[in-house]
Design a protein around this motif. Structure first.
Motif, short mmCIF file in Angstrom:
data_model
loop_
_atom_site.label_atom_id
_atom_site.label_comp_id
_atom_site.label_asym_id
_atom_site.label_seq_id
_atom_site.Cartn_x
_atom_site.Cartn_y
_atom_site.Cartn_z
N CYS A 16 0.81 -1.22 0.00
CA CYS A 16 0.00 0.00 0.00
C CYS A 16 0.84 1.27 0.00
O CYS A 16 1.94 1.30 0.56
CB CYS A 16 -0.92 0.02 1.22
SG CYS A 16 -1.99 -1.43 1.37
N PHE A 17 0.28 2.32 -0.59
CA PHE A 17 0.86 3.66 -0.54
C PHE A 17 0.16 4.46 0.56
O PHE A 17 -1.03 4.26 0.83
CB PHE A 17 0.65 4.39 -1.87
CG PHE A 17 1.63 4.02 -2.94
CD1 PHE A 17 2.96 4.38 -2.86
CD2 PHE A 17 1.20 3.32 -4.06
CE1 PHE A 17 3.86 4.05 -3.87
CE2 PHE A 17 2.07 2.98 -5.07
CZ PHE A 17 3.41 3.35 -4.97
N PRO A 18 0.86 5.42 1.17
CA PRO A 18 0.19 6.32 2.13
C PRO A 18 -0.74 7.29 1.40
O PRO A 18 -0.67 7.46 0.18
CB PRO A 18 1.36 7.05 2.79
CG PRO A 18 2.45 7.03 1.76
CD PRO A 18 2.31 5.70 1.05
N ASP A 19 -1.60 7.94 2.15
CA ASP A 19 -2.59 8.84 1.57
C ASP A 19 -1.96 10.01 0.82
O ASP A 19 -2.56 10.53 -0.12
CB ASP A 19 -3.52 9.39 2.66
CG ASP A 19 -4.47 8.32 3.19
OD1 ASP A 19 -4.61 7.27 2.53
OD2 ASP A 19 -5.06 8.53 4.27
N ASN A 20 -0.77 10.43 1.23
CA ASN A 20 -0.15 11.58 0.55
C ASN A 20 0.35 11.23 -0.84
O ASN A 20 0.85 12.10 -1.56
CB ASN A 20 0.98 12.17 1.39
CG ASN A 20 2.13 11.21 1.61
OD1 ASN A 20 2.13 10.07 1.14
ND2 ASN A 20 3.14 11.65 2.35
N GLU A 21 0.23 9.96 -1.24
CA GLU A 21 0.61 9.56 -2.60
C GLU A 21 -0.60 9.43 -3.54
O GLU A 21 -0.48 8.98 -4.66
CB GLU A 21 1.38 8.24 -2.58
CG GLU A 21 2.83 8.37 -2.20
CD GLU A 21 3.69 8.99 -3.30
OE1 GLU A 21 3.13 9.55 -4.26
OE2 GLU A 21 4.92 8.91 -3.17
N ALA A 22 -1.79 9.81 -3.04
CA ALA A 22 -2.97 9.79 -3.92
C ALA A 22 -2.79 10.79 -5.06
O ALA A 22 -2.16 11.84 -4.87
CB ALA A 22 -4.22 10.12 -3.11
N PRO A 23 -3.31 10.46 -6.26
CA PRO A 23 -4.10 9.29 -6.64
C PRO A 23 -3.25 8.04 -6.82
O PRO A 23 -2.14 8.10 -7.32
CB PRO A 23 -4.74 9.72 -7.96
CG PRO A 23 -3.77 10.69 -8.54
CD PRO A 23 -3.20 11.43 -7.38
N ARG A 24 -3.86 6.89 -6.42
CA ARG A 24 -3.17 5.60 -6.46
C ARG A 24 -3.97 4.64 -7.32
O ARG A 24 -4.80 3.88 -6.81
CB ARG A 24 -3.03 5.07 -5.03
CG ARG A 24 -2.18 5.96 -4.12
CD ARG A 24 -2.49 5.78 -2.66
NE ARG A 24 -3.79 6.35 -2.30
CZ ARG A 24 -4.26 6.42 -1.05
NH1 ARG A 24 -3.53 5.96 -0.05
NH2 ARG A 24 -5.45 6.94 -0.82
#
Length: 307
Positions: A226-234
């Protein structure tokens, strides 16, 4: 000079062949254009939207006298395979395959250019014979590689955007200069982006492991990493390749529940080689891209890094 480009790849730039002798170029072009009805309407801003695999051939002249004397446009498109118009189309396509000495396009992109061996001509002939299609029964899947199994213990948050093909299709510069990797990353670079070029470590061969390694170097993750939220969009994306190292192709999941993709410099769409909407890239008709490599996540920093 007469340049012939095989419109066949999705990820890599298309192979080309050049006839530099003026007399030979004139003779070849005259023979190929005896029946003008075989070619797409030159007034059309783009060729017909073809399938994954061989779609057709571009013929380009670089001498205005040659184009004038033969009364042809400087750039012609011969549809081939499943979208060939019939008549002499198959014969003309076979002529192009036979006479051309195929090579990677000059200065196509920075980084290693993979050579084309003798099997490429046979690959084109196979595509012509099969009309560019591969049946579900003929599909192959990798014995190993990077494909991931479902992991019910891990849940990752992803973002799925609405299907917006006009963003990719309505401008000819954008259409021709962005490929499947651009589409999967949802980032227009107008550079025909290549996995690993942005991070300085491009793929060295076309295999699941090597193309995936290059994409991971750009910043993608395997599914369930998983990526953290600050890497959105995912986005959730999928990778497939042609057996034997010909080319790769990417898909991206859309908000409507289906998957979109953009085969090379052709139109973005949400259907497969059989014309069916893609709800599962693993079972979709992928033409010659019969090896399913697996699922991945893109992210914001990855898409801004691609080149």
């Amino acid at each position: 000079m007469l340049r012939i480009t095989a419109d066949v790849y999705s990820g890599r730039p298309n192979p080309v062949a050049e006839i530099t002798d003026t007399a030979q170029a004139r003779t070849t072009l005259r023979e190929l254009t005896r029946d003008r009805t075989l070619f797409a309407d030159p007034r059309s801003p783009e060729p017909p939207a073809g399938p994954l695999g061989l779609r057709g051939f571009w013929l380009e002249t670089f001498d205005d006298e040659l184009a004038h004397d033969l009364d042809v446009d400087s750039r012609l498109y011969l549809p081939a395979g499943a979208q060939a118009p019939g008549g002499r189309a198959a014969e003309v396509a076979e002529q192009l395959v036979t006479l051309a000495e195929w090579s990677p396009p000059p200065a196509a992109f920075a980084g290693p250019t993979l050579p084309l061996d003798a099997s490429f001509r046979e690959f084109l002939r196979t595509q012509l014979a099969s009309s560019g299609r591969t049946s579900l029964q003929d599909r192959t899947e990798p014995a190993g590689g990077v494909k991931q199994e479902e992991n019910a213990a891990v849940t990752c948050t992803i973002e799925v955007g609405a299907f917006n093909p006009g963003f990719w299709n309505n401008d000819s510069n954008v259409l021709y200069n962005n490929n499947c990797y651009n589409y999967a990353s949802n980032w227009r670079t107008n550079t025909f982006a290549q996995p690993g070029r942005g991070c300085g470590s491009m793929y060295t061969q076309i295999t699941c492991d090597e193309v995936a390694r290059a994409a991971l170097c750009d910043g993608m993750h395997h599914r369930f990493d998983c990526f953290p939220d600050n890497e959105a969009p995912r986005p959730l994306v999928a990778l497939v390749v042609i057996p034997g190292g010909g080319d790769y192709h990417w898909y991206r999941k859309q908000k409507e529940g289906f998957w979109g993709h953009k085969p090379g410099g052709t139109a973005a769409r949400n259907y497969d080689n059989s014309g069916n909407v893609i709800y599962d890239p693993e079972t979709a008709d992928r033409g010659p891209y019969t090896i399913f490599c697996g699922y991945f996540y893109g992210c914001n920093s990855q898409r801004q890094r691609i080149n």
